[in-house]
Scaffold this active site. Structure first.
Site, short mmCIF file in Angstrom:
data_model
loop_
_atom_site.label_atom_id
_atom_site.label_comp_id
_atom_site.label_asym_id
_atom_site.label_seq_id
_atom_site.Cartn_x
_atom_site.Cartn_y
_atom_site.Cartn_z
N CYS A 45 0.85 -1.20 0.00
CA CYS A 45 0.00 0.00 0.00
C CYS A 45 0.89 1.25 0.00
O CYS A 45 1.58 1.52 -0.95
CB CYS A 45 -0.98 -0.06 1.17
SG CYS A 45 -2.40 1.02 0.96
N HIS B 167 -3.36 -5.79 0.93
CA HIS B 167 -2.71 -6.00 2.23
C HIS B 167 -2.66 -7.48 2.62
O HIS B 167 -3.56 -7.95 3.31
CB HIS B 167 -3.50 -5.26 3.32
CG HIS B 167 -3.34 -3.78 3.29
ND1 HIS B 167 -2.35 -3.12 3.98
CD2 HIS B 167 -4.05 -2.81 2.64
CE1 HIS B 167 -2.46 -1.82 3.78
NE2 HIS B 167 -3.47 -1.60 2.97
N GLU C 181 -0.92 -8.79 4.89
CA GLU C 181 -0.78 -8.92 6.35
C GLU C 181 -2.14 -8.84 7.05
O GLU C 181 -2.25 -9.15 8.23
CB GLU C 181 0.18 -7.85 6.89
CG GLU C 181 -0.38 -6.44 7.08
CD GLU C 181 -0.52 -5.64 5.78
OE1 GLU C 181 -0.33 -6.22 4.69
OE2 GLU C 181 -0.82 -4.43 5.87
#
Lengths: 225, 78
Positions: free
Chosen positions: A89, A197, A199
């Site tokens: 990002c 994302h 994560e």
């Protein structure tokens, strides 16, 4: 062998803890935390992550100020020596602004901030970051961004495609990105930038675990497992 | 020395903000607006001894992203 990773925090980063959490949980070794004003990185790093957020309030251009910070000069030097760098990002924006990855990320074509799960197609399943996926596999990963519209000139896009450097592509239009590119690799394959994302998709409580394989691939590729 | 740096998107680079502004102008009833491109203006106050080369360097290294933007330097009479 312990996996030595570091997460860089800029003023305005807000996914740095999520990133450190993912790296720590999946590798079994807590990630080191590095502040943007540091001139040096910890010694012997296996992996560097640039997290999401709004570094320096997105002033000037997203990622522009962060990419000129002292620690980024050390990250650029490490990347050039082959240390793997993942930018997610805002981290992707920092990587393009720093010149480690080609292209730029423009305002989403629909003007609006996009925050939802998106389907990605794994285009290159042979890189350090993506070997845990199958080529052509579709995965679900969240996005949350205002400036994720990937732009590069046609010649650069052709080169990226020809060299297998498009890691992920959106299935369907998400933000106007050229050729629906969601993530790109550098020529050496040790730097990956992506808007989605991973994560935020590593355990069941996140609503999905499709991001796990990215970290597992990298950890396995670097320290064996 | 006062210097203005005008930064604009290169031709062909999509400008969603310009498009939204264009749409809004039409919504206000202004007709005959063919296109709108949004850019940025920096006003710098620099030492008189600052060279053109240094100004150029500032633009290339920070003020403009040469992948997507062009810049123009204008020196303003005091």
């Amino acid at each position: 062998m312990a996996f030595r990773s570091a997460v860089i925090t800029f003023p305005g980063s807000n996914c740095d803890r999520d990133m450190a959490d993912a790296l720590g949980k999946i590798s079994g070794t807590p990630a080191l935390r590095v502040w943007h004003g540091d001139h040096d990185l910890p010694e012997g790093l296996d992996f560097i992550a640039l997290p999401g957020g709004f570094s320096y309030g997105d002033y000037l251009r997203c990622g522009a100020i962060a990419s000129r910070s002292p620690v980024m000069q050390a990250v650029i030097a490490a990347a050039e020596k082959g240390v793997p760098v993942l930018g997610v990002c805002n981290g992707f924006q920092v990587l393009t602004e720093s010149g480690l990855l080609p292209g730029a990320l423009l305002r989403n074509s629909g003007i609006r901030f996009v925050c939802r799960d998106v389907t990605l197609k794994v285009e290159n399943a042979q890189s350090l970051f993506t070997s845990g996926y199958e080529a052509g596999q579709e995965i679900s990963i969240p996005v949350a961004h205002h400036d994720g519209n990937y732009y590069a000139d046609a010649e650069t896009l052709d080169r990226l495609e020809g060299e297998g450097r498009v890691a992920f592509r959106y299935v369907g239009d998400v933000n106007g990105s050229a050729r629906q590119i969601a993530g790109v690799l550098n020529a050496a394959g040790n730097v990956l930038g992506m808007m989605p994302h991973p994560e935020r998709a590593i355990e069941a409580t996140h609503g999905g675990t499709d991001g796990r394989a990215l970290f597992e691939s990298a950890i396995k590729g670097l320290v064996g497992a | 020395m006062k210097v203005r740096v005008h930064v604009s998107l290169k031709p062909g680079v999509l400008d969603p903000q310009g498009r939204a502004i264009h749409h809004s102008l039409e919504g206000l009833g202004f007709s005959g607006v063919n296109d709108v491109r949004a850019g940025r203006l920096f006003e710098l106050d620099v030492a008189d001894s600052t060279s053109d080369e240094a100004l150029d360097d500032m633009c290339r290294k920070l003020l403009a992203n040469m992948v997507i933007e062009n810049y123009r330097i204008e020196k303003v009479a005091a």
